[in-house]
Design an enzyme around this catalytic site. Structure first.
Site, PDB file in Angstrom:
ATOM      1  N   GLU A 297       0.851  -1.258   0.117  1.00 22.98           N
ATOM      2  CA  GLU A 297      -0.118  -0.004   0.152  1.00 22.98           C
ATOM      3  C   GLU A 297       0.674   1.269  -0.123  1.00 22.98           C
ATOM      4  O   GLU A 297       0.722   1.908   0.819  1.00 22.98           O
ATOM      5  CB  GLU A 297      -0.976  -0.028   1.321  1.00 22.98           C
ATOM      6  CG  GLU A 297      -1.645  -1.046   1.512  1.00 22.98           C
ATOM      7  CD  GLU A 297      -2.326  -1.222   2.887  1.00 22.98           C
ATOM      8  OE1 GLU A 297      -3.145  -1.956   2.896  1.00 22.98           O
ATOM      9  OE2 GLU A 297      -1.613  -0.768   3.859  1.00 22.98           O
ATOM     10  N   ARG A 300       3.014   7.686   0.107  1.00 17.50           N
ATOM     11  CA  ARG A 300       3.826   8.741  -0.375  1.00 17.50           C
ATOM     12  C   ARG A 300       4.666   8.460  -1.577  1.00 17.50           C
ATOM     13  O   ARG A 300       5.077   9.207  -2.265  1.00 17.50           O
ATOM     14  CB  ARG A 300       4.739   8.832   1.155  1.00 17.50           C
ATOM     15  CG  ARG A 300       5.817   9.982   1.081  1.00 17.50           C
ATOM     16  CD  ARG A 300       6.828   9.358   2.380  1.00 17.50           C
ATOM     17  NE  ARG A 300       6.264   9.184   3.481  1.00 17.50           N
ATOM     18  CZ  ARG A 300       5.826  10.012   4.133  1.00 17.50           C
ATOM     19  NH1 ARG A 300       6.058  11.548   3.983  1.00 17.50           N
ATOM     20  NH2 ARG A 300       5.393   9.747   5.622  1.00 17.50           N
ATOM     21  N   TYR A 345       5.930  16.770  12.622  1.00 21.04           N
ATOM     22  CA  TYR A 345       6.579  15.805  12.599  1.00 21.04           C
ATOM     23  C   TYR A 345       8.219  16.404  12.667  1.00 21.04           C
ATOM     24  O   TYR A 345       9.451  15.391  12.413  1.00 21.04           O
ATOM     25  CB  TYR A 345       6.743  14.742  11.523  1.00 21.04           C
ATOM     26  CG  TYR A 345       5.517  14.134  10.843  1.00 21.04           C
ATOM     27  CD1 TYR A 345       4.777  13.679  11.704  1.00 21.04           C
ATOM     28  CD2 TYR A 345       5.195  14.133   9.586  1.00 21.04           C
ATOM     29  CE1 TYR A 345       3.363  13.120  11.453  1.00 21.04           C
ATOM     30  CE2 TYR A 345       4.021  14.042   9.170  1.00 21.04           C
ATOM     31  CZ  TYR A 345       3.209  12.968   9.885  1.00 21.04           C
ATOM     32  OH  TYR A 345       1.935  12.754   9.396  1.00 21.04           O
ATOM     33  N   CYS A 372      -0.738  32.524  12.451  1.00 15.73           N
ATOM     34  CA  CYS A 372      -0.423  33.246  13.841  1.00 15.73           C
ATOM     35  C   CYS A 372       0.096  32.180  14.887  1.00 15.73           C
ATOM     36  O   CYS A 372      -0.499  31.979  15.596  1.00 15.73           O
ATOM     37  CB  CYS A 372      -1.562  33.813  14.368  1.00 15.73           C
ATOM     38  SG  CYS A 372      -2.342  35.051  12.959  1.00 15.73           S
ATOM     39  N   TYR A 402       0.566  13.867   2.047  1.00 16.04           N
ATOM     40  CA  TYR A 402       0.254  14.687   3.217  1.00 16.04           C
ATOM     41  C   TYR A 402       0.394  16.028   3.423  1.00 16.04           C
ATOM     42  O   TYR A 402       0.768  16.691   4.217  1.00 16.04           O
ATOM     43  CB  TYR A 402       1.131  13.821   4.471  1.00 16.04           C
ATOM     44  CG  TYR A 402       0.858  12.277   4.580  1.00 16.04           C
ATOM     45  CD1 TYR A 402      -0.252  11.824   4.487  1.00 16.04           C
ATOM     46  CD2 TYR A 402       1.887  11.461   3.844  1.00 16.04           C
ATOM     47  CE1 TYR A 402      -0.261  10.451   4.499  1.00 16.04           C
ATOM     48  CE2 TYR A 402       1.965  10.114   3.664  1.00 16.04           C
ATOM     49  CZ  TYR A 402       0.629   9.582   3.960  1.00 16.04           C
ATOM     50  OH  TYR A 402       0.407   8.447   3.673  1.00 16.04           O
TER      51      TYR A 402
HETATM   52  C1  LIG Z   1      -0.576   5.504   5.809  1.00 15.98           C
HETATM   53  C2  LIG Z   1      -1.038   4.096   5.362  1.00 15.98           C
HETATM   54  C3  LIG Z   1      -0.316   3.747   4.340  1.00 15.98           C
HETATM   55  C4  LIG Z   1       0.493   4.440   3.173  1.00 15.98           C
HETATM   56  O1  LIG Z   1       1.808   4.907   3.968  1.00 15.98           O
HETATM   57  P1  LIG Z   1       2.817   5.743   2.819  1.00 15.98           P
HETATM   58  O2  LIG Z   1       3.862   6.061   3.977  1.00 15.98           O
HETATM   59  O3  LIG Z   1       2.028   6.916   2.428  1.00 15.98           O
HETATM   60  O4  LIG Z   1       3.268   4.850   2.057  1.00 15.98           O
HETATM   61  C5  LIG Z   1      -0.627   2.359   3.907  1.00 15.98           C
HETATM   62  N1  LIG Z   1      -1.304   1.446   4.578  1.00 15.98           N
HETATM   63  C6  LIG Z   1      -1.884   2.041   5.765  1.00 15.98           C
HETATM   64  C7  LIG Z   1      -2.804   0.943   6.594  1.00 15.98           C
HETATM   65  C8  LIG Z   1      -1.624   3.283   6.419  1.00 15.98           C
HETATM   66  O5  LIG Z   1      -2.202   3.820   7.298  1.00 15.98           O
END
Ligand SMILES: *Cc1c(COP(=O)(O)O)cnc(C)c1O
Length: 443
Positions: A297, A300, A345, A372, A402
């Site tokens: 998944e 980023r 962060y 502000c 993000y």
């Molecule tokens: C945020 C998230 C991602 C994606 O994370 P990246 O750092 O953007 O690759 C994938 N799976 C789950 C469950 C997430 O919470």
């Protein structure tokens, strides 16, 4: 040092003599047409990165390759969802809102996976009715909830279990998600993950298809992913020993790191997935398990590097520091409302002047927004040309993930537009919010 760096800007960006060009369109033209702050997405770069992850998964895992789910939360809009669809990959959504974007472009539900640690009944209903491929269950409450709603709708819902494997990812605490003390998922060590497996097996309206883990974000080495994979395969093995059948899927989440500042190197999908495949193969052979279908998944890693934010400088001022040093504050027309990551962060970025050559020597500078808050800082420390002045355009690369998706209306600032550039053409994909949009919410 502030200079154009091809490793940090999107693939089709260049600094042509005296200005930044993205996707064949100059920063100056973009700003003249669309204003600032502006998110500029390199469309071809997005498609290429999506294809690279798909290709890398298929190369590393062959017929055991599952789906690359693009994590919508990194940034989603209708046009982005169309690109994801065109790239032939899947979509990972966490809320009804993200799901609604997918529905609005008729994204195939069989390539959608739903996440979230506190999905509402309405969100679960929407997902099951739409026919999403799988729901990743995150708590015991949710097993009951998804089971009950699926039963009411007369469906058997495919689910995965989100497991927190107790792996410390080497990244910021707030984007590290798989040690024990987090809100996400079922812990492996405490036995909660096994209890979740037993509970789901008792529920006729749920079909458990596999396990999931997501260990964090902006991770640069494959060790954390490999450690998580080992632990999950251990659990797959326990499942097989108990139920005398195997779970067919394993989803290893996202979190692949990208370059934000010079010197950092975006993870190569082929390299990291090849390393992961070796670990998965090894562990499965040892446990005498068939290799499950492996899904990932990345969010980023697909959208982050594709986007550059353009700002206009409004004011500058010099501040005397201890030891006779000075700092130059450069205030731009956005800030923490369009990029909260530095404040949230301590994230670091590069910036360059986008509309002209940076003349003269550099000086110790800090790029701040217009909000502000003293913490409204985009770049805490950067060497930027002394000549930087009001009216200059500042480009901050690698803001695709993000950034716009976490944007707020703090100080009643309308959220920026998003423009796609490709082959010398620019088109709006998300229009700039207006003050009228903001006032329209008020009764
Ligand atoms: C945020 C998230 C991602 C994606 O994370 P990246 O750092 O953007 O690759 C994938 N799976 C789950 C469950 C997430 O919470």
């Amino acid at each position: 040092m502030s200079a154009f760096d091809p490793a940090v800007f999107s693939s089709n960006s260049s600094f042509d003599f005296d200005h930044l060009t993205i996707g064949g369109v100059s920063a100056t033209e973009l700003v003249a047409e669309f204003g600032t702050p502006l998110f500029v997405v390199d469309e071809a770069d997005f498609l290429a990165r999506a294809a690279a992850w798909k290709n890398a998964l298929e190369t590393a895992f062959g017929d055991r390759a599952g789906t690359v789910y693009y994590a919508a939360k990194a940034f989603i809009s209708k046009e982005i969802a169309r690109w994801v669809n065109r790239a032939g990959i899947g979509l990972d959504v966490c809320t009804g809102g993200e799901l609604a974007v997918a529905q609005a472009v008729e994204f195939s539900p069989t390539r959608i996976e739903m996440h979230g640690n506190n999905k509402s009944e309405a969100e679960i209903t929407l997902a099951i009715e739409f026919g999403v491929n799988s729901i990743v269950v995150d708590s015991f409450n949710e097993i009951e909830r998804v089971g009950r709603i699926a039963e009411q709708l007369g469906k058997r819902q495919r689910v995965l279990i989100r497991v927190t494997p107790g792996v410390e990812a080497h990244t910021h605490e707030f984007i590290s998600t798989a040690h024990e003390d987090v809100k996400f998922g079922f812990s492996l060590a405490s036995g909660a993950a096994w209890a979740a497996i037993l509970e789901i097996s008792q529920c006729a309206s749920l079909e458990l298809v596999g396990l999931h883990s997501h260990i964090g974000s902006q991770i640069f080495n494959s060790e954390g992913f490999a450690a998580a994979a080992r632990k999950l395969i251990g659990l797959l093995s326990r499942y097989r020993n108990y139920f005398s059948r195997e779970l067919p899927e394993l989803d290893l989440g996202g979190g692949y790191g990208i370059a934000y500042v010079p010197g950092e190197v975006t993870l190569d999908p082929h390299k990291v997935l090849k390393e992961l495949a070796a670990v998965v193969q090894d562990e499965c052979t040892t446990a005498k398990l068939a290799i499950p279908k492996i899904s990932i998944e990345p969010g980023r890693a697909i959208v982050g590097p594709t986007t550059t934010t353009l700002y206009t400088v409004g004011t500058t001022k010099e501040v005397e520091l201890d030891g006779g040093l000075t700092r130059r504050y450069i205030a731009v027309d956005g800030g923490m409302s369009d990029n909260i990551r530095p404040a949230l962060y301590g994230a670091e970025y590069l910036a360059i002047i986008a509309n002209r050559l940076p003349l003269g020597p550099n000086c110790n500078s800090r790029i701040v927004g217009k909000h502000c808050e003293s913490g409204d800082i985009l770049i805490r420390e950067i060497q930027l040309s002394e000549s930087t002045q009001a009216g200059d355009l500042i480009a901050i690369p690698a803001t695709g993930a993000y950034g716009r998706s976490m944007a707020s209306n703090y100080n009643h600032l309308p959220r920026p537009a998003v423009v796609a550039v490709i082959d010398g053409k620019a088109r709006l994909i998300v229009r700039r919010e207006s003050i009228a949009d903001l006032l329209a919410l008020e009764l």
